[in-house]
Design an enzyme around this catalytic site. Structure first.
Site, PDB file in Angstrom:
ATOM      1  N   HIS B 164      29.040 230.347  74.721  1.00  0.00           N
ATOM      2  CA  HIS B 164      27.926 230.724  75.594  1.00  0.00           C
ATOM      3  C   HIS B 164      27.419 232.077  75.111  1.00  0.00           C
ATOM      4  CE1 HIS B 164      30.441 228.244  78.312  1.00  0.00           C
ATOM      5  NE2 HIS B 164      29.355 227.955  78.956  1.00  0.00           N
ATOM      6  N   HIS B 333      35.834 216.110  83.537  1.00  0.00           N
ATOM      7  CA  HIS B 333      34.684 215.838  84.411  1.00  0.00           C
ATOM      8  C   HIS B 333      34.623 214.351  84.754  1.00  0.00           C
ATOM      9  CE1 HIS B 333      32.392 219.658  82.844  1.00  0.00           C
ATOM     10  NE2 HIS B 333      33.541 219.930  83.416  1.00  0.00           N
ATOM     11  N   ASP B 369      38.623 221.104  88.378  1.00  0.00           N
ATOM     12  CA  ASP B 369      38.649 221.117  86.923  1.00  0.00           C
ATOM     13  C   ASP B 369      39.821 221.964  86.434  1.00  0.00           C
ATOM     14  OD1 ASP B 369      37.316 220.338  84.662  1.00  0.00           O
ATOM     15  OD2 ASP B 369      35.800 221.903  84.733  1.00  0.00           O
ATOM     16  N   ASP B 371      40.923 221.696  83.131  1.00  0.00           N
ATOM     17  CA  ASP B 371      40.670 221.976  81.717  1.00  0.00           C
ATOM     18  C   ASP B 371      41.949 222.142  80.905  1.00  0.00           C
ATOM     19  OD1 ASP B 371      37.937 221.796  81.940  1.00  0.00           O
ATOM     20  OD2 ASP B 371      37.573 223.953  81.979  1.00  0.00           O
ATOM     21  N   ASP B 401      37.381 222.218  75.118  1.00  0.00           N
ATOM     22  CA  ASP B 401      37.002 222.914  76.349  1.00  0.00           C
ATOM     23  C   ASP B 401      38.233 222.925  77.249  1.00  0.00           C
ATOM     24  OD1 ASP B 401      35.693 224.129  78.348  1.00  0.00           O
ATOM     25  OD2 ASP B 401      34.366 222.481  78.853  1.00  0.00           O
TER      26      ASP B 401
END
Lengths: 498, 498, 498, 498
Positions: B164, B333, B369, B371, B401
């Protein structure tokens, strides 16, 4: 030095950051920084130390005038009022089923959500920048914030508050220093409480600090266990000093992330040792409050040892702790564990363990704790039916373990949210009272079981009906009659009281 | 000034806080403060600027020697190796089903988790204090961190990375300043990339900053929409400059908390406008990468507009965006939306939309989440079956991720986690190839549908069999034969390839 | 009369329906009718009494030749075998960790799923029409079916079976008649068992019949309580007679649909009375088997009183039943209650309650009981780690409370499914043994807690460390060191044993 | 013959079983048998053909007198009524927001739940033994039942009904025979409808019969596809003939149990072909009703292709079917797919697809379809807000796809349940109207987005604002102001209308 930085900051109208010398050492004063779960720290945020409030800003607990200047003492105006800042259903002194509403409710404000909630979430930084916050975590700011709390309690008309040790005072660089900070803030709180206000409960925050990452009483590290013990000892002292009526244990980190690296049995044994020591210390200092365990199934851990009311009850029984603890049931935790709030309340109640309610609600489609203010009158009525059956909650009460949504950022939103929550529960009480007074639903339930009010029913309930006797009866009676359970009628009776 | 504070801090071995003058204004350098969702900021934490690393500390991007000094380049040693720092299944150059493993996988490291992950969660502060971090969010620190990233990529043997904008460079006090910081860090990244390494994708972080609390492209505020557009524009520029092969949109705040205050239709229209502008800008600058939407059902919002693959596909079709976007499917997800990861991959694939995989996994008992690095070989095999059917993922790949658990705090854990994830997927590829080569499972599926390979079947599939014709056939044929679906046999065939 | 109808039916090759005179009264023989939850009864179905099997059809327990004619005794052929009808991992006599595989596993076939499962679901009728079924629920059919069961046990190589009373014999029009039918079938079972085969456990079916719609022991009707007592009494007699090693209580209807019409406390008291009577009766008849409670959170009720292992443990403790019962943990029930199977096994184990395992698995995306055969080697390995830690399960074992998918309709599918389940658990045992023998994972866990092996640790564990002492230590020690929990390493070690 | 058996049965007061000769062949008449998912068929049940109703019993569609003798036509008595058999909120002719309540609601009774629901569930047999049922699935019984339906519609005051083909008439041994049975029953329904009553919709039952176990339009068998086409053709004919206003597709078996044995893409292509043929046939016969797809995420399949509204919309768009179909949103399906009912309604609405509502509710703690009558006034108000925004639902309406709880077994419970459901939605309409008239909540939402009513906002909404322009604006405007979202105020406004 901090002043210089602050003024630089304030002149820049942005990046309002302050440092101050506190007790001879550097204490960081931060508002704008946060460290969202997995994302970058960002350095900029809205102004927090506005130029036109200069006199109220800086390294001082002082605050001129009111914290909530435009907001009056909240009054009861009845169901037809359109005033957002008035109660429509909660009328503190009104008597319902022989008791004042305020005595049924025993509302409490949760200091952490209301005064330390930032609006941050796992994907986002703080969104609340209350005018009285100067961006620091100093003792001075803690004291100013405590003053705001008491003004809020007064205006909202609530006599109880709840706190974690680290909410109300900053953590120092040593335990000793932390305790000193706590004492300083608590002394002020004691003074501000006066004769009317008390903590519903206090507790120790044993989950934020990285030392507690593997648990507090269930940490794999002995040093952490000891540290947690010291912190609870102090938090109990302080709660006792302030006249707190209960003391809560929420074991946010007492659980596991994976069983692969966990000795669950040993951890549970440690937890029991810890609780035994807590009981002993409570007695030693003459603290008369109730000890409360707050069940939660998970989050932050994958599995929390106090999963639900039944799990907590099993733990208390297994380790000989029954009678020393009650439960603090939180509605949002109930639903996360797959139960209705009403179920958890009833489970606690029939195990003799219903001590307090953390009044909030979750989102039925969401798998984490949202801690929303309860707004559903149906659920509130169910909750109040349990409370009435329990003869009230005292010395427990309803603590608003609920927070403003991240996106609600006006000061008045704090009031609106609490008024909404109080009105919802008050409306629940009124509806529950209607149900009790009407009697039809109670009668429906009583009648369902009346075959057990017979002689043989009594024999069964006394444990005196053995299988041989029962078989004889079954053969004699033939196929039993089984009437309708009338669920839809029960729902109709329930709904018509709303 | 910052040095003085730093040295005070370092002398105190605690509360390591730094300020530095940056571009003529005060920039906060913070490591130790965080603001956990609803809880207090705590000011103290472990030492981050240790006395014995003085030369490596402070306001400088310099770092002497290696970032990961004890850790070698990770090599393939085969399944019998007991070396935690070796691959047991991933052998980059080995050819499987006609393609090198590295070309099937196209692994990518996620900068945000690996280099900006702090271990914080909604109930706890950071737990990671990597040696190279100086506690600041300065540009200098950003550059030092970028160097660590490239050493990591080299040692772990991965040629792609994802980022990002705000992960890799700090946000300034204005957009212009933020862009300048970004340019400075990106220039270094470009240099460090050399000829071999590229971003798998870049993206803009439009969810942490409070300005995005109501959404970015779907914010109720026009100014926020414009700000988001500007940020995406810059992030696309930068991704293009670095040779990124894709650009991702994850709409963490593009959704709602409650429909009561939301105009969903208008928000979706805005989102579509935004995406149309993004497509136009991509073409304008000659960026050849694939635009990817990353579906997620919820968290942080109660409802996220890109709920799952089918929802995203509907959106693309409705707004004439099909053909301009593909999907980035994230396994965690998928399961949060009630689907298996394999289902989401297949849904994307048969809609012509499978562009990239965010390779992680959730906890099946947890509603948020997590991850986690994928460690389940069964799931990995299912994933690889879809990838093989898709002919690979290029120009997409597998982006990790995924993050270390909060409680995993050793530097070597970063390597162990990535090795585990890479080996799991590599093992999945090997098992999937076995299934493909064996052919028995494929044949079982083919045979199930072979009645449609007939003339009438072809007629149906061509849309030429009307109800009158079909009724005639049904009357003629009588009761159809319906064979076993052989699910348990399919499971046996699948499992025996593992 | 029934013969005439049957022959009409058989001549019509459809609507195969039979009535027969049994004990002087009409007994309905039905195969083709079912009454799906909310939908119409349909009268037609595939032929069940085919013309070419005439000699084997009709009102007779006789069956010529084998039930499973094409299927051999299942043998171990090792992991490379491609034979669907062979074990690849389960080698009954092979010794693992000092015990034969068959003694670790103690596999059992569930009569209800394997011989009474019809493939029906809430939206669909039966799909299984086994050749030996004649469409009736007669005693003769029950006996023929029992013969099929024993041929299956022999061919699959399993020495235990489990049953409900009403699975193995039809319900008559009175309790007396039902008992007589049961006796007749049980006598045959006893004979067929020989010296080698025994029930792992028996139980009473207290949930299908409408009389139990409000519960059995927790019914609001006294007559139902008595009827249930009589039924359990008989089922215990029969289990004892057959040499059953355990007796199970699954309270499918012991719970509630809504609290609005329920007196939960009174119902739980009744349940406890019932269990006390069961214990007394067990002792009275000299039955030495273990009594087992099988937790399940919900389905068919909204809330089942034996929600999970901890809830059942609390119940046993509260009502003084600890020591008289153990738990039968079902993996699919575990996941429905929000726990991993491994968690429930460990919870049962550390409460001294792990008695038996219902070996199945659910679908992680599905909110009801799917009772699938376990095929996941990862989960199987976790399960076996608990079993090894428990020193095995005897006198309990692994009961395949698992069913063919509705769409699996070949006779060979019954074998494939059981082979798959047995191989998966056998592979789990092999992997778990590898982990135990390797020792690295065990050592990782042991080391995590070693600070508690110190003198102060022992003091804490002995309950001798009070808060004052611990605070002193905490102040003395300063900030504790907290090492990494190494979750990813633990996962890597675990996975590499698969 | 059947009479003899019936009288035997009736004399025995139990095991009420009947056979009758119908059209020259044996038709099974069954009430007492069922085949619960995995459990034994039991042959005995309560008496269904009571001696004192002899004249009304047996193989005849005749029924003397009323079906619901003690129950009057249900009237509106207002909120203070204590009469269980009166409306407190639903006043059919009262005008709300310019339309009669009955025109807003367009209530419909679901024939399958109300007249074919048995109370069976996956673990239990039927519990409903309505007096008019003779235990058969004969055409005669079907016609008698149809008469009961119309008496019910008259007494409850509802003008619409919904049906599956196989609910209202038995399946024969051939398709031709089934069609003939259907015609016979439909002719009676047509007559009974008179001029006032019509089907809200009809549909084909393509999920109970084992031939559909792999799907209907998505079955792997061509013959099943053709059979399903023939069945839908006939169901559309019949719906058209009865003046039905819509036709529904609920694809209970159109999905998969495991992807391992499934070619999802090919199955979806088949489904699209099927729908195209349905559209063509509708046009061919001049049927003007709306075709409706009813999304459901799962159950009975693990994954159903019409998962939710967005998934169905994507399917319609992908296959060029948009404009030919609308959606039938079911609240219980909405929550099973992880959405609120309101969300699904709004998603359908803004995709131009809101056609009908299946008015029911699930249990928030339960993972399967409970199809309860809606009793929550909060949810009902949300639902009605969408309906008002949609300008009503016509030609769709509210179908009570809801059933009595299994344990509700009195005839009057059928009325109580429907009255409860109708009153709840009526109360929802009144509350929604209050909200609309008050305007405060609408205004709150309008104001949130008003920055987009500006010139630049219009430019964005017209798709004319590119990233370069927006970046320029963002740089010019600086940090945007982001006001509070006022969620708690919105909740307060909403709740105060209840």
């Amino acid at each position: 030095m901090s002043l210089m930085i602050c003024s630089t900051k304030c002149l820049n109208d942005f990046d309002c950051l302050m440092n101050t010398m506190k007790g001879g050492r550097v204490v960081l004063l931060v508002l704008l920084c946060w460290n969202v779960a997995n994302f970058a720290v960002i350095a900029a945020g809205p102004q927090t130390c506005p130029a036109n409030l200069e006199g109220q800003c800086g390294d001082s607990e002082e605050w001129k005038g009111e914290f909530f200047p435009g907001i009056p003492k909240i009054k009861y105006e009845g169901p037809n009022s359109k005033n957002h800042l008035a109660f429509k259903w909660y009328n503190a002194e009104e008597v319902i089923l022989g008791k004042k509403m305020k005595d049924w409710m025993r509302f409490s404000v949760a200091f952490w959500h209301t005064f330390r909630g930032t609006g941050g979430d796992p994907f986002g930084g703080p969104t609340k920048f209350w005018p009285w916050e100067d961006g620091t975590n100093s003792v001075a700011m803690a004291k100013r914030r405590m003053r705001a709390n008491f003004e809020f309690l007064d205006k909202i008309g609530v006599d109880y508050w709840c706190f974690h040790d680290r909410d109300i005072a900053p953590e120092g660089s040593t335990l000793k220093e932390s305790n000193a900070y706590l004492d300083e803030v608590v002394a002020l709180a004691k003074e501000l409480q006066g004769s009317k206000i008390k903590p519903l409960w206090g507790t120790a925050q044993l989950f934020v600090q990285p030392r507690y990452m593997h648990g507090a009483a269930t940490s794999s590290e002995l040093g952490v266990y000891a540290y947690a013990a010291a912190q609870v000892k102090k938090a109990m002292d302080v709660t006792n000093y302030l006249g707190g009526e209960n003391y809560v244990f929420w074991g946010g980190r007492e659980g596991y992330q994976t069983l692969l690296n966990t000795d669950m049995e040993r951890e549970l044994n440690h937890l029991a040792s810890f609780f035994h020591s807590a009981v002993a210390y409570k007695k030693k200092i003459g603290f008369n409050g109730t000890l409360l365990i707050e069940p939660k199934p998970q989050e932050p851990t994958k599995h929390q040892y106090d999963w639900d009311a039944a799990t907590a009850a099993n733990f208390l029984r297994k380790y000989g702790l029954l009678g020393e603890f009650k439960l603090n049931i939180e509605c949002n935790h109930a639903t996360l564990s797959g139960h209705s709030c009403h179920h958890e309340l009833e489970t606690a109640r029939i195990n003799g363990l219903l001590g307090n309610i953390d009044a909030n609600t979750g989102d039925p489609q969401v798998g984490w704790d949202t801690d929303q203010f309860l707004t559903d009158i149906s659920e509130a009525t169910m909750v109040m039916l349990s409370v009435i059956r329990n003869g009230g909650l005292a010395p427990g009460g309803f603590n608003f373990d609920a927070k403003l949504r991240r996106e609600s950022t006006d000061v008045e939103d704090i009031f609106i949210a609490h008024i909404g929550g109080m009105d919802t529960l008050a409306r629940g009480l009124r509806s529950a009272a209607k149900l009790v007074e009407d009697g039809a639903l109670t009668e429906l339930v009583r009648k369902r079981y009346e075959s057990f009010d017979s002689d043989i029913g009594k024999k069964i309930e006394a444990g005196e009906a053995d299988f041989v006797f029962l078989e004889k009866k079954a053969l004699e009676w033939g196929e039993p009659k089984v009437p309708s359970a009338k669920q839809e009628l029960a729902e109709m009776l329930f709904q018509s009281a709303l």
